[in-house]
Design a protein around this motif. Sequence first.
Motif, short mmCIF file in Angstrom:
data_model
loop_
_atom_site.label_atom_id
_atom_site.label_comp_id
_atom_site.label_asym_id
_atom_site.label_seq_id
_atom_site.Cartn_x
_atom_site.Cartn_y
_atom_site.Cartn_z
N PHE A 228 -10.15 -33.96 -67.98
CA PHE A 228 -9.73 -34.92 -69.00
C PHE A 228 -8.24 -34.79 -69.33
N LEU A 229 -7.63 -33.67 -68.98
CA LEU A 229 -6.22 -33.46 -69.28
C LEU A 229 -5.30 -34.17 -68.28
N THR A 230 -5.86 -34.76 -67.24
CA THR A 230 -5.10 -35.59 -66.32
C THR A 230 -5.29 -37.05 -66.71
N VAL A 231 -4.20 -37.77 -66.97
CA VAL A 231 -4.27 -39.15 -67.46
C VAL A 231 -3.42 -40.07 -66.59
N ASN A 232 -3.68 -41.36 -66.72
CA ASN A 232 -2.96 -42.36 -65.92
C ASN A 232 -2.01 -43.21 -66.74
N MET A 233 -1.53 -42.68 -67.87
CA MET A 233 -0.58 -43.45 -68.70
C MET A 233 0.65 -43.81 -67.87
N GLY A 234 1.02 -45.06 -67.96
CA GLY A 234 2.12 -45.57 -67.14
C GLY A 234 1.64 -46.36 -65.96
N ALA A 235 0.33 -46.31 -65.70
CA ALA A 235 -0.24 -47.08 -64.60
C ALA A 235 -0.19 -48.57 -64.90
N THR A 236 -0.25 -48.91 -66.18
CA THR A 236 -0.42 -50.27 -66.71
C THR A 236 -1.61 -50.94 -66.03
N ALA A 237 -1.48 -52.10 -65.42
CA ALA A 237 -2.64 -52.90 -65.04
C ALA A 237 -3.46 -52.28 -63.91
N ILE A 238 -2.80 -51.92 -62.81
CA ILE A 238 -3.56 -51.43 -61.65
C ILE A 238 -3.01 -50.13 -61.07
N GLY A 239 -1.97 -49.58 -61.70
CA GLY A 239 -1.41 -48.34 -61.19
C GLY A 239 0.00 -48.47 -60.65
N THR A 240 0.51 -49.70 -60.57
CA THR A 240 1.87 -49.90 -60.05
C THR A 240 2.93 -49.71 -61.12
N GLY A 241 2.53 -49.67 -62.38
CA GLY A 241 3.48 -49.49 -63.46
C GLY A 241 4.21 -50.74 -63.87
N ILE A 242 3.71 -51.90 -63.46
CA ILE A 242 4.34 -53.16 -63.83
C ILE A 242 4.42 -53.30 -65.36
N CYS A 243 5.52 -53.80 -65.86
CA CYS A 243 5.80 -53.98 -67.29
C CYS A 243 6.21 -52.69 -67.99
N ALA A 244 6.32 -51.60 -67.27
CA ALA A 244 6.81 -50.35 -67.85
C ALA A 244 8.15 -50.01 -67.20
N GLU A 245 9.03 -49.36 -67.95
CA GLU A 245 10.34 -48.99 -67.42
C GLU A 245 10.27 -47.67 -66.68
#
Length: 477
Positions: A228-245
């Motif tokens: 549970f300590l591994t997270v995907n924050m920054g993935a946004t919609a599908i993992g490409t990070g679209i819409c994040a800087e």
Amino acid sequence: MEAKEVEETRIESDLIGTREIPASALYGVQTLRGIENFPISKFHLNEYPLFINGLAITKMAAAMANHELELLTKEQKEAIVTACQEILDGKHHEQFPIDMIQGGAGTTTNMNANEVIANRALEIMGHQRGEYQYCSPNDHVNCAQSTNDAYPTAIHIGMYYSHLRFLPHLQALIDAFHQKGKEFAHIIKMGRTQLEDAVPMTLGQTFNGFASILEDEIRHLNEAAEDFLTVNMGATAIGTGICAEPGYAEKCVAALGKITQLPFRLSKDLVGATSDTSCLVGYASALKRVAVKLNKICNDLRLLASGPRCGLGEFNLPAMQPGSSIMPGKVNPVIPEVMNQICYKVIGNELCVTMSGEAAQMELNAMEPVMAQCCFESVDLMINGLDTLRTRCVEGITANAEHCKTYVHNSIGIVTALNPVIGYKNSTKIAKEALETGKSVYDLVLEHDILSKEELDTILSPENMLHPVKLDIHPKK
């Protein structure tokens, strides 16, 4: 007849249209649609405070990262962080009324959090609820996020805290079994395999055995919770990070660690991680292992305490309530029985989690809401069950020592314990005669003068049942 007071409302709009929202509500239009669309179960988000806290921590970390990237003003960031802290302090949880089981892969839950935090932040900033031009659920609270990374991250955080909450309750039951192991260490009894007489042991060994098989599961639970300590924050919609800087994901995960003081880490492959719910499958499986063992223990408690006159009756469970509306004097083992049922529910929840985990398609698993509900529910059920079993059953168990001893003396099975001393030939002779005559092995050994009573009692003493021993005793025949 008095006219019913009409509650004030405010107007909010979304893609579908406009709706009136109760003026007193911190949530907004998308939460309202979720309430209307998913009247599915009695499992509502506001009954799972650690999940709500996970949402607040996720949104707080995102705001800190976005401010660092100059995507939020200092005022917006501080208002969002303050609103999230209020939620962590136990406030506003009633503003999360949505059903845990929902379509949309958790979008309703994510927007419920976004709307509550945005409206509270607006109040902190001196604005009115719904004045989203100053702090928007989507543009500010949800900045650089998608439901598909914020929602699973919140689940991970909530489940890790649920795990930490669960362990002390399991340990307390283990300690209670060990305490009974010490209390009953001197009581000899008959061990059984396949429900048939086997060899002697102590009642203390039975209870220490219960403790040890549960103790083994703490390692498995910790290993499962580590994921549970591994997270995907920054993935946004599908993992490409679209819409994040660039750099947002790393800054957000660092903020999670700062807020929680836990070693959160970013998934190595955000595309793969966004559709992967195996950490929930793994933890549900770890809980199932505990449930299977608890079920065995409760079945043993019921069998070994059965009676009072026509059962095994090796020990007594505390009498908690009358057991029948028609049979006077009957008392049932209601506490182990309720724990059995909790175990079946947890095992069933694990199957639901497994099937839902298998249902991932393409870049997302839309079944995550029911997986989360099952995992949070299983932990809550287990905690309540463990405490009830410990305080209302295990701690009050009393032994029937003489009854246990009688079973040993009358059992054919003790001939196995005597076999290394009196030899196979003597053992077979005694066992055969005991079966034919109904006499006890204990009495026949003395009757045939194979061993003295002192020697026989030494072989069958509790201390010699605890572990392998070498006895300097020689049969007379």
